[in-house]
Design a protein around this motif. Structure first.
Motif, PDB file in Angstrom:
ATOM      1  N   ARG A 121       0.849  -1.207   0.000  1.00 56.02           N
ATOM      2  CA  ARG A 121       0.000   0.000   0.000  1.00 56.02           C
ATOM      3  C   ARG A 121       0.872   1.240   0.000  1.00 56.02           C
ATOM      4  NH1 ARG A 121      -2.250  -0.535   4.620  1.00 56.02           N
ATOM      5  NH2 ARG A 121      -4.139  -1.652   4.003  1.00 56.02           N
ATOM      6  N   VAL A 122       0.528   2.238  -0.831  1.00 58.14           N
ATOM      7  CA  VAL A 122       1.151   3.564  -0.824  1.00 58.14           C
ATOM      8  C   VAL A 122       0.020   4.582  -0.757  1.00 58.14           C
ATOM      9  CG1 VAL A 122       2.586   5.215  -2.066  1.00 58.14           C
ATOM     10  CG2 VAL A 122       3.158   2.785  -2.153  1.00 58.14           C
ATOM     11  N   LEU A 123       0.124   5.535   0.193  1.00 54.79           N
ATOM     12  CA  LEU A 123      -0.985   6.500   0.398  1.00 54.79           C
ATOM     13  C   LEU A 123      -0.432   7.869   0.762  1.00 54.79           C
ATOM     14  CD1 LEU A 123      -1.359   6.953   3.768  1.00 54.79           C
ATOM     15  CD2 LEU A 123      -2.083   4.558   3.549  1.00 54.79           C
ATOM     16  N   VAL A 124      -1.327   8.860   0.608  1.00 59.34           N
ATOM     17  CA  VAL A 124      -1.046  10.235   1.043  1.00 59.34           C
ATOM     18  C   VAL A 124      -2.026  10.561   2.157  1.00 59.34           C
ATOM     19  CG1 VAL A 124      -0.993  12.653   0.399  1.00 59.34           C
ATOM     20  CG2 VAL A 124      -0.172  10.912  -1.211  1.00 59.34           C
ATOM     21  N   TYR A 125      -1.465  10.893   3.307  1.00 53.45           N
ATOM     22  CA  TYR A 125      -2.268  11.225   4.501  1.00 53.45           C
ATOM     23  C   TYR A 125      -2.163  12.723   4.739  1.00 53.45           C
ATOM     24  CZ  TYR A 125      -3.681  11.173   9.447  1.00 53.45           C
ATOM     25  OH  TYR A 125      -4.299  11.396  10.643  1.00 53.45           O
ATOM     26  N   GLN A 126      -3.337  13.403   4.736  1.00 53.48           N
ATOM     27  CA  GLN A 126      -3.375  14.864   4.938  1.00 53.48           C
ATOM     28  C   GLN A 126      -3.787  15.165   6.356  1.00 53.48           C
ATOM     29  OE1 GLN A 126      -6.153  16.971   2.465  1.00 53.48           O
ATOM     30  NE2 GLN A 126      -5.338  18.987   3.011  1.00 53.48           N
ATOM     31  N   LEU A 127      -3.022  16.063   7.003  1.00 55.39           N
ATOM     32  CA  LEU A 127      -3.352  16.500   8.368  1.00 55.39           C
ATOM     33  C   LEU A 127      -4.434  17.574   8.292  1.00 55.39           C
ATOM     34  CD1 LEU A 127       0.197  16.735   9.982  1.00 55.39           C
ATOM     35  CD2 LEU A 127      -1.472  14.919  10.240  1.00 55.39           C
ATOM     36  N   THR A 131      -8.252  18.395  14.139  1.00 56.32           N
ATOM     37  CA  THR A 131      -9.177  17.254  14.176  1.00 56.32           C
ATOM     38  C   THR A 131      -8.511  15.916  13.875  1.00 56.32           C
ATOM     39  OG1 THR A 131      -9.748  17.641  11.863  1.00 56.32           O
ATOM     40  CG2 THR A 131     -11.142  18.686  13.535  1.00 56.32           C
ATOM     41  N   GLY A 132      -7.302  15.893  13.397  1.00 54.70           N
ATOM     42  CA  GLY A 132      -6.657  14.614  13.075  1.00 54.70           C
ATOM     43  C   GLY A 132      -6.172  14.596  11.639  1.00 54.70           C
ATOM     44  N   GLY A 133      -6.598  13.582  10.871  1.00 54.42           N
ATOM     45  CA  GLY A 133      -6.144  13.485   9.494  1.00 54.42           C
ATOM     46  C   GLY A 133      -6.983  12.520   8.689  1.00 54.42           C
ATOM     47  N   GLN A 134      -6.741  12.474   7.337  1.00 51.55           N
ATOM     48  CA  GLN A 134      -7.548  11.679   6.434  1.00 51.55           C
ATOM     49  C   GLN A 134      -6.686  11.222   5.253  1.00 51.55           C
ATOM     50  OE1 GLN A 134     -10.862  13.825   4.861  1.00 51.55           O
ATOM     51  NE2 GLN A 134     -11.830  12.021   3.955  1.00 51.55           N
ATOM     52  N   VAL A 135      -6.931   9.989   4.770  1.00 47.78           N
ATOM     53  CA  VAL A 135      -6.260   9.458   3.583  1.00 47.78           C
ATOM     54  C   VAL A 135      -6.956  10.026   2.355  1.00 47.78           C
ATOM     55  CG1 VAL A 135      -5.631   7.399   2.287  1.00 47.78           C
ATOM     56  CG2 VAL A 135      -5.611   7.353   4.790  1.00 47.78           C
ATOM     57  N   ILE A 136      -6.202  10.759   1.516  1.00 47.41           N
ATOM     58  CA  ILE A 136      -6.819  11.404   0.357  1.00 47.41           C
ATOM     59  C   ILE A 136      -6.377  10.773  -0.971  1.00 47.41           C
ATOM     60  CG2 ILE A 136      -7.082  13.600   1.583  1.00 47.41           C
ATOM     61  CD1 ILE A 136      -4.615  14.596   0.087  1.00 47.41           C
ATOM     62  N   ALA A 137      -5.364   9.902  -0.959  1.00 52.66           N
ATOM     63  CA  ALA A 137      -4.938   9.190  -2.167  1.00 52.66           C
ATOM     64  C   ALA A 137      -4.312   7.862  -1.735  1.00 52.66           C
ATOM     65  CB  ALA A 137      -3.942  10.002  -2.973  1.00 52.66           C
ATOM     66  N   GLU A 138      -4.609   6.785  -2.508  1.00 53.36           N
ATOM     67  CA  GLU A 138      -4.157   5.463  -2.082  1.00 53.36           C
ATOM     68  C   GLU A 138      -4.045   4.527  -3.298  1.00 53.36           C
ATOM     69  OE1 GLU A 138      -5.447   2.274   1.352  1.00 53.36           O
ATOM     70  OE2 GLU A 138      -7.011   3.100   0.058  1.00 53.36           O
ATOM     71  N   ALA A 139      -2.999   3.695  -3.270  1.00 59.35           N
ATOM     72  CA  ALA A 139      -2.832   2.605  -4.234  1.00 59.35           C
ATOM     73  C   ALA A 139      -2.600   1.343  -3.431  1.00 59.35           C
ATOM     74  CB  ALA A 139      -1.663   2.856  -5.175  1.00 59.35           C
ATOM     75  N   VAL A 140      -3.444   0.294  -3.605  1.00 55.28           N
ATOM     76  CA  VAL A 140      -3.439  -0.883  -2.742  1.00 55.28           C
ATOM     77  C   VAL A 140      -3.262  -2.132  -3.613  1.00 55.28           C
ATOM     78  CG1 VAL A 140      -4.685  -2.158  -0.970  1.00 55.28           C
ATOM     79  CG2 VAL A 140      -4.988   0.306  -1.176  1.00 55.28           C
ATOM     80  N   ALA A 141      -2.385  -3.053  -3.147  1.00 57.74           N
ATOM     81  CA  ALA A 141      -2.215  -4.341  -3.820  1.00 57.74           C
ATOM     82  C   ALA A 141      -3.422  -5.222  -3.552  1.00 57.74           C
ATOM     83  CB  ALA A 141      -0.948  -5.024  -3.343  1.00 57.74           C
ATOM     84  N   GLU A 142      -3.621  -6.198  -4.412  1.00 60.79           N
ATOM     85  CA  GLU A 142      -4.767  -7.086  -4.276  1.00 60.79           C
ATOM     86  C   GLU A 142      -4.655  -7.890  -2.989  1.00 60.79           C
ATOM     87  OE1 GLU A 142      -6.979 -10.662  -6.811  1.00 60.79           O
ATOM     88  OE2 GLU A 142      -5.172  -9.678  -7.561  1.00 60.79           O
ATOM     89  N   TRP A 154       2.003  19.587   6.096  1.00 56.23           N
ATOM     90  CA  TRP A 154       0.729  19.452   5.360  1.00 56.23           C
ATOM     91  C   TRP A 154       0.191  18.025   5.414  1.00 56.23           C
ATOM     92  CZ3 TRP A 154      -0.963  16.606   1.209  1.00 56.23           C
ATOM     93  CH2 TRP A 154      -2.159  17.003   0.609  1.00 56.23           C
ATOM     94  N   GLY A 155       1.121  17.018   5.353  1.00 53.31           N
ATOM     95  CA  GLY A 155       0.683  15.637   5.357  1.00 53.31           C
ATOM     96  C   GLY A 155       1.880  14.668   5.308  1.00 53.31           C
ATOM     97  N   LEU A 156       1.577  13.401   5.022  1.00 52.04           N
ATOM     98  CA  LEU A 156       2.602  12.360   5.004  1.00 52.04           C
ATOM     99  C   LEU A 156       2.439  11.497   3.740  1.00 52.04           C
ATOM    100  CD1 LEU A 156       2.247  11.130   8.694  1.00 52.04           C
ATOM    101  CD2 LEU A 156       3.951  12.734   7.832  1.00 52.04           C
ATOM    102  N   LEU A 157       3.588  11.112   3.157  1.00 51.75           N
ATOM    103  CA  LEU A 157       3.623  10.109   2.081  1.00 51.75           C
ATOM    104  C   LEU A 157       4.083   8.814   2.719  1.00 51.75           C
ATOM    105  CD1 LEU A 157       3.389   9.373  -0.909  1.00 51.75           C
ATOM    106  CD2 LEU A 157       5.771  10.059  -1.196  1.00 51.75           C
ATOM    107  N   ILE A 158       3.210   7.758   2.646  1.00 55.07           N
ATOM    108  CA  ILE A 158       3.429   6.544   3.446  1.00 55.07           C
ATOM    109  C   ILE A 158       3.379   5.324   2.523  1.00 55.07           C
ATOM    110  CG2 ILE A 158       2.616   5.176   5.411  1.00 55.07           C
ATOM    111  CD1 ILE A 158       1.194   7.694   6.426  1.00 55.07           C
ATOM    112  N   ALA A 159       4.324   4.366   2.791  1.00 55.75           N
ATOM    113  CA  ALA A 159       4.308   3.052   2.135  1.00 55.75           C
ATOM    114  C   ALA A 159       4.149   1.982   3.206  1.00 55.75           C
ATOM    115  CB  ALA A 159       5.590   2.809   1.351  1.00 55.75           C
ATOM    116  N   HIS A 160       3.250   0.993   2.973  1.00 55.20           N
ATOM    117  CA  HIS A 160       2.977  -0.096   3.924  1.00 55.20           C
ATOM    118  C   HIS A 160       3.357  -1.442   3.327  1.00 55.20           C
ATOM    119  CE1 HIS A 160      -0.285   2.363   6.266  1.00 55.20           C
ATOM    120  NE2 HIS A 160       0.954   2.648   6.640  1.00 55.20           N
TER     121      HIS A 160
END
Length: 994
Positions: free
Chosen positions: A638-644, A648-659, A726-732
């Motif tokens: 998984r690779v996603l962009v998390y916006q602060l 109030t916290g944060g939210q995932v606004i873009a994501e690419a997920v493996a099957e 502003w946010g985080l670029l995250i790989a899982h």
């Protein structure tokens, strides 16, 4: 006494066996065998006498590995003496192969051997064991005294039997008288006592009569056996009385007698022989009768005009008779003469032989004789050798081995031996020599001499030493060379036939392990590269070398990268001999290459994202594209962009997920998952790389959160905007732990910088959207001045066109002053490029739409202008332009026009050399999905096969490749018919400038 029991009084027949006969190998020369027969002598005692005579060896036995294979007799040697070149012959070529042999178990008496001598007319009888191995040799001369003894005993037996017969006849009348008396007594005497006595007496006399009959029968049998033995003898057997009268003559070949046996009986020697021969024979008869002992004599007689030699034995028979036994030895005499002549030739060969030969005593190793070549080789004279042995000239380090070999030779363990040793010459020099040593025995098999043939191999040893040094240097070079040198079979499974010692340093295996298994190398190649490796070896030819790179399993269990280059070696007939090549480890360079490719991929990814950032203001599109491409490059789950979000916290606004992985898109997370202390760390540029959930360095809250979202490893890079997080670029990574690489972190960092730009542009775009209403208000005012701007823009295009034409004209003037044709051509090419850009501005100037031009019309004008520029006539090269009226903006038309200019110019310059005729075709059309296709084709000589237009140093093709990339298109080359370039692209979408 019975004839069959005569052997009881004789010595054992086994005593007649010569246990040490003269033997030679099949490869022994005839000359050596003759020499052995001449040297071997033994003494033979005369029967009933103390005198002895010397006899020569009548044959030699040919033995190969203790198996009797043949016999070389004096007759064989006599036949050889008449042939030329017999000195060079081997014993195997002259020996008698079909032998008459007698087993030791069947040799029960001497008559067995004597019958074989008479039946097959032979002189020598080999004795073998049950396995056919040689025991010894029995000769006719050896058993002749025994035969004489038997004959003498038979004569005595005959005399005794005759006396017994007379006594029995005298007793017969007495017995008959006693029988008559007994009958009269029976009538008178009736008493039982007398009858019993008479009966006993009768039985006694009957037994005596029976004994007499048996004795008479034995006498007759003995006389018959003696007569048969007498008739079976092949020698001349005569019985004389004291006056020399013939009493008996055995059947004898007539050619050995002066007259036939029937005519000789009853005659005297004086009547049958010449005076001298008769006196000679008569004197020996008198001598024998006087001494009472057997005499031996060797004499010759001329019979029928031929000279015959005889070996005679005269034995007494009673007091007035003698038995004269003579054997024809003419052949032996001739053989001895031939042997003597051969010995002289052998002596001459020995002295004149080109190789050094020496004879040494086996007793004290003193040199007995050397030839001239021996004297010249070592420098010692015959006088020097009288006080020296071969041990005195042998190097001390080689002496012990030499003596041990001589002992083995003398003991009969080896037939000969070769050896290399160092000899000391008289001048003090040390010489390397190759010796071949054989043994010479006497007739009894007792070793006498060793004969050594010496060859000077000093030069050869020096060459061998130099070769060894060369091998050592080569081995050192091979060992110090990091590449492994090898040879392999040219067919089959291509098994390794040689490999250098440094293979262990490269792959961990000993050379012996590699050579022992024919499939050792191919079995350890990674399956992904194994078929490619086999194909390369199968397609080898003499003309080219082949190179392949593959992964090889090291002994430590890790695959290493190897590079192998091989070449096929063939003989003069073109037949493959072997494959030779080298293998070198390229693991580090290969990993560096892979890293470079990854870096290149990163750069392309960053460049593509940066291009999209520049081309688009849609933040959502940019973020989705970024995470999708990152997920493919990193192979992350998984690779996603998390916006602060503020407060109030944060939210995932873009994501690419493996099957198979859960989605977090649009999911809201409270402030508790992002503590305040982490905010400051990320704001300072911290990169968080967690490889394992159980890592003790991570906080409990982070570990708990990772468990909740089922993540085993993660990589987090902050996105900072205007000094704010502003946010985080995250790989899982969800299925397993993962060690994040440095290049992955660098890629994230570079993309974050591009995302920061995109976010900033998006914010600006939002601000611009807020100002849109104000701009609409100003639009009305702008429309008023639009006409003026259009006129002004046309004027600008016109001026730009004019300026480009001026520059082109200046280049043309400059080219006229240049003497270098190559430089003038470069000026001409630059002019054409300027004309292609000027033509676009001309079209825009004349167009009603200042943003786009008719590309089809433009393309026709451009190609026509190039034909005129290169002075191409229609009857020389035919031009075909098929172009749809496609409208393109300035940003797309300009690079596309330059590409068409370069491709057509290249065709006109190179496709038709030396004034060849042909056709140039330019086509352009647009498909339904908006993709534009441009073809530039010709039927000329074709594009070079070994040239890649993407890697050439030509400026024109560099311009083509660069502009194609700028158009985000693709270009392909076809060589099927002439040359054909196919350009595919879409119109570039730029924002309106006004």
């Amino acid at each position: 006494m019975e004839l069959a029991n005569l052997s009881v009084n004789l010595r054992s027949p086994l005593a007649a066996i010569d246990r040490h006969p003269v033997t030679v190998a099949p490869s022994t020369s005839v000359a050596e065998a003759i020499a052995l027969m001449r040297r071997a002598r033994n003494t033979c005692p005369l029967p009933d006498s103390n005198e002895t005579v010397k006899t020569s060896i009548s044959c030699v036995l040919v033995v190969d590995e203790n198996q009797l294979v043949g016999l070389l007799s004096q007759g064989d040697m006599l036949n050889l003496a008449t042939e030329s070149g017999w000195q060079e012959m081997k014993v195997v070529d002259a020996m008698t192969r079909n032998l008459i042999v007698l087993k030791e178990s069947e040799f029960t008496d001497i008559f067995t051997a004597f019958k074989l001598f008479c039946q097959h007319s032979i002189d020598c009888l080999p004795i073998v064991d049950e396995q056919g191995q040689l025991i010894g040799l029995v000769t006719e001369e050896k058993i002749r005294p025994e035969i004489y003894s038997v004959v003498k005993m038979l004569q005595q037996e005959v005399v005794q039997l005759q006396q017994q017969q007379c006594e029995l006849l005298e007793n017969k009348s007495e017995i008959e008288k006693q029988v008559s008396d007994r009958q009269n007594a029976e009538n008178a005497l009736r008493q039982s006592e007398l009858e019993q006595r008479v009966q006993q007496r009768t039985q006694y006399y009957e037994q005596a009569v029976l004994t007499g009959k048996l004795t008479a029968e034995k006498l007759q049998n003995s006389e018959a056996e003696l007569l048969a033995l007498f008739n079976a003898m092949t020698d001349i057997v005569l019985v004389f009385d004291a006056s020399g009268r013939y009493l008996k003559v055995a059947p004898t070949p007539p050619q050995l007698l002066y007259k036939r046996a029937a005519k000789a009986l009853g005659k005297t020697l004086a009547e049958m022989l010449p005076f001298a021969e008769a006196n000679f024979c008569l004197s020996h008869i008198h001598q024998t009768l006087a001494s009472g002992q057997t005499h031996r004599v060797e004499y010759s007689m001329e019979i029928g005009g031929k000279l015959f030699w005889f070996d005679g034995s005269i034995s007494p028979l009673g007091v007035a008779q003698v038995m004269w036994v003579a054997r024809d030895i003419t052949a032996r005499k001739h053989a001895e003469a031939a042997l003597q002549k051969s010995e002289e030739k052998f002596r001459n060969l020995f002295d004149d032989a080109p190789i050094a030969i020496g004879l040494a005593s086996v007793r004290d190793y003193c040199m007995i004789k050397v030839n001239e070549a021996h004297r010249q080789m070592l420098g010692y004279s015959d006088a020097d050798w009288e006080a020296m042995s071969f041990a005195d000239v042998t190097h001390p380090e080689d002496l012990q081995a030499d003596l041990e070999q001589v002992k083995q030779l003398v003991d009969g363990n080896i037939p000969r031996f070769p050896m290399e040793k160092r000899l000391l010459k008289k001048n003090g020099e040390l010489m390397c020599a190759n010796l071949t040593v054989t043994l010479i025995r006497d007739g009894e098999g007792i070793p006498l001499y060793t004969m050594a043939a010496i060859e000077d191999i000093s030069y050869r040893k020096q060459a061998e030493m130099e070769l060894q040094h060369l091998k050592e240097r080569l081995q050192f070079l091979l060992a110090s060379n990091p590449a492994v040198i090898f040879t392999a079979a040219p067919a089959g499974n291509f098994c390794t036939t040689y490999i250098s010692e440094n293979v262990k340093a490269m792959v961990g295996y000993e050379p012996e392990e590699v050579l022992a298994d024919p499939n050792f190398w191919s079995r350890r190649i990674h399956p992904e590269y194994r078929s490619q490796f086999i194909v390369i070896f199968s397609d080898l030819s003499e003309e080219k070398n082949c190179i392949c790179e593959y992964r090889f399993l090291h002994r430590d269990g890790v695959y290493r990268w190897l590079r192998t280059e091989v070449k096929l070696l063939v003989d003069s007939r073109g037949i493959p001999i072997k494959i030779i090549g080298y293998a070198a480890e390229i693991t580090n360079s290969k990993y560096a290459e892979i890293a470079l490719q990854q870096e290149f991929g990163q750069e392309r990814l960053v460049e593509a994202i940066a291009r999209r950032v520049r081309q688009s203001l849609q933040l959502e599109e940019i973020l989705n594209t970024t995470v999708a491409e990152l997920q493919q490059v990193l192979l992350a789950d998984r690779v996603l962009v998390y916006q602060l979000l503020p407060e109030t916290g944060g939210q995932v606004i873009a994501e690419a997920v493996a099957e198979g992985c859960s989605q977090l898109m649009d999911r809201f997370f409270g402030k508790e998952v992002f503590p305040a202390e982490n905010y400051q760390l990320y704001l300072q540029g911290r990169i968080c790389a967690i490889s394992e959930l159980d890592d003790p360095s991570i906080t409990p809250c982070v570990a708990e959160f990772m468990k909740q979202i089922e993540v085993r490893a993660k990589l987090v890079v902050p996105i900072i905007q205007h000094s704010q997080l502003w946010g985080l670029l995250i790989a899982h990574q969800c299925d397993r732990p993962r060690e994040w690489q440095e290049w992955e972190m660098n890629l994230f960092q570079q993309l974050v910088n591009q995302l920061a730009i995109a976010i900033q542009q998006s914010l600006l775009y939002q601000q611009l959207q807020g100002e849109l209403s104000d701009r609409k208000q100003a639009e009305a005012n702008l429309k008023i001045s639009l006409k003026e701007k259009e006129i002004l823009l046309k004027e600008i295009h016109h001026r730009v066109k004019n300026n480009l034409c001026v520059v082109a004209s200046l280049l043309e003037l400059q080219s006229n002053t240049v003497a270098d044709p190559q430089l003038a051509k470069m000026f001409e090419e630059s002019q054409n490029r300027l004309y292609s850009m000027a033509l676009i501005h001309e079209k825009l100037y004349r167009s009603t739409n200042l943003a786009e031009i008719n590309f089809g019309e433009y393309l026709e004008d451009l190609v026509t202008n190039l034909f005129h520029s290169y002075n191409i006539s229609d009857n020389h090269i035919l031009l075909q332009v098929i172009a749809e009226p496609i409208s393109l903006n300035l940003e797309t038309a300009t690079p596309c026009g330059l590409i068409a200019n370069e491709l057509v110019s290249n065709t006109l310059k190179h496709a038709f050399p030396d004034g060849a005729n042909g056709t140039v075709s330019v086509e352009c059309y647009q498909t339904g999905d908006g993709e534009i296709h441009l073809f530039v084709k010709d039927n000329g000589i074709g594009f070079p096969q070994n040239l890649d237009f993407r890697k050439t140093n030509s400026m024109g093709f560099q311009v083509v490749c660069t502009l194609t990339e700028q158009l985000e298109g693709s270009i392909e080359l076809s060589r099927q018919t002439g040359t054909a370039f196919h350009l595919k692209f879409n119109e570039l979408k730029y924002s309106h400038r006004f």
